[in-house]
Design a protein around this motif. Structure first.
Motif, PDB file in Angstrom:
ATOM      1  N   ALA A   1      -5.844 -35.585 -38.527  1.00  0.00           N
ATOM      2  CA  ALA A   1      -5.175 -37.071 -38.009  1.00  0.00           C
ATOM      3  C   ALA A   1      -5.153 -37.215 -36.573  1.00  0.00           C
ATOM      4  O   ALA A   1      -5.469 -38.256 -35.923  1.00  0.00           O
ATOM      5  CB  ALA A   1      -3.734 -37.259 -38.533  1.00  0.00           C
ATOM      6  N   ILE A   2      -4.896 -36.112 -35.946  1.00  0.00           N
ATOM      7  CA  ILE A   2      -5.101 -36.024 -34.463  1.00  0.00           C
ATOM      8  C   ILE A   2      -6.419 -36.392 -33.818  1.00  0.00           C
ATOM      9  O   ILE A   2      -6.461 -37.122 -33.069  1.00  0.00           O
ATOM     10  CB  ILE A   2      -4.331 -34.769 -33.569  1.00  0.00           C
TER      11      ILE A   2
ATOM     12  N   ALA B   1      -8.962 -37.713 -35.415  1.00  0.00           N
ATOM     13  CA  ALA B   1      -9.248 -39.106 -35.904  1.00  0.00           C
ATOM     14  C   ALA B   1      -8.593 -40.180 -34.789  1.00  0.00           C
ATOM     15  O   ALA B   1      -9.378 -40.912 -34.357  1.00  0.00           O
ATOM     16  CB  ALA B   1      -8.708 -39.571 -37.285  1.00  0.00           C
ATOM     17  N   ARG B   2      -7.435 -40.037 -34.470  1.00  0.00           N
ATOM     18  CA  ARG B   2      -6.604 -40.974 -33.562  1.00  0.00           C
ATOM     19  C   ARG B   2      -7.295 -40.604 -32.304  1.00  0.00           C
ATOM     20  O   ARG B   2      -7.369 -41.769 -31.675  1.00  0.00           O
ATOM     21  CB  ARG B   2      -5.223 -40.554 -33.557  1.00  0.00           C
ATOM     22  N   SER B   3      -7.371 -39.324 -31.666  1.00  0.00           N
ATOM     23  CA  SER B   3      -7.963 -39.161 -30.381  1.00  0.00           C
ATOM     24  C   SER B   3      -9.586 -39.974 -30.322  1.00  0.00           C
ATOM     25  O   SER B   3      -9.954 -40.648 -29.300  1.00  0.00           O
ATOM     26  CB  SER B   3      -8.252 -37.962 -30.025  1.00  0.00           C
ATOM     27  N   CYS B   4     -10.338 -39.928 -31.411  1.00  0.00           N
ATOM     28  CA  CYS B   4     -11.775 -40.210 -31.478  1.00  0.00           C
ATOM     29  C   CYS B   4     -11.619 -41.844 -31.439  1.00  0.00           C
ATOM     30  O   CYS B   4     -12.865 -42.598 -30.962  1.00  0.00           O
ATOM     31  CB  CYS B   4     -12.366 -39.937 -32.539  1.00  0.00           C
ATOM     32  N   SER B   5     -10.709 -42.418 -31.612  1.00  0.00           N
ATOM     33  CA  SER B   5     -10.629 -43.866 -31.618  1.00  0.00           C
ATOM     34  C   SER B   5      -9.957 -44.509 -30.182  1.00  0.00           C
ATOM     35  O   SER B   5     -10.161 -45.505 -29.875  1.00  0.00           O
ATOM     36  CB  SER B   5      -9.667 -44.630 -32.678  1.00  0.00           C
ATOM     37  N   GLU B   6      -9.456 -43.617 -29.591  1.00  0.00           N
ATOM     38  CA  GLU B   6      -9.128 -44.093 -28.065  1.00  0.00           C
ATOM     39  C   GLU B   6     -10.040 -43.967 -27.043  1.00  0.00           C
ATOM     40  O   GLU B   6     -11.083 -43.262 -27.321  1.00  0.00           O
ATOM     41  CB  GLU B   6      -7.821 -43.274 -27.752  1.00  0.00           C
TER      42      GLU B   6
END
Length: 91
Positions: free
Chosen positions: A59-60, A62-67
């Motif tokens: 989850a971390i 995935a979230r980091s890749c979208s920033e």
């Protein structure tokens, strides 16, 4: 703690489940295998902890890749890459 076979899971059993746990998280298991893996996770604290950790990491990431990095940071990284490329070509 109860286990499917009435005893504690062995390290070897848990090692076999680790790959299947990763595939469960990635939604790559057949439904029958999902049931087996979930049953193991429900009765095995070490595997439950691995499952929770892997889900959190995924989850971390995935979230980091979208920033998107700030433009100043991207510019600084580009300059550093160019400086390194110059040093390599002159070296």
């Amino acid at each position: 703690m109860a286990h499917m076979h009435g005893d504690e899971p062995t390290n070897e059993e848990c090692a076999d489940f680790l790959e299947r746990i990763m595939r469960l998280i990635d939604n790559e298991l057949e439904e029958g295998d999902c049931v087996v893996v979930r049953a193991h996770i429900d009765t095995c604290n070490p595997c439950l902890e691995r499952y929770d950790l892997q889900r959190t990491v995924k989850a971390i990431v995935a979230r980091s890749c979208s920033e998107t990095a700030p433009s100043e940071l991207r510019d600084r990284v580009r300059v550093q890459i160019q400086e390194i490329q110059v040093r390599i070509s002159e070296g």
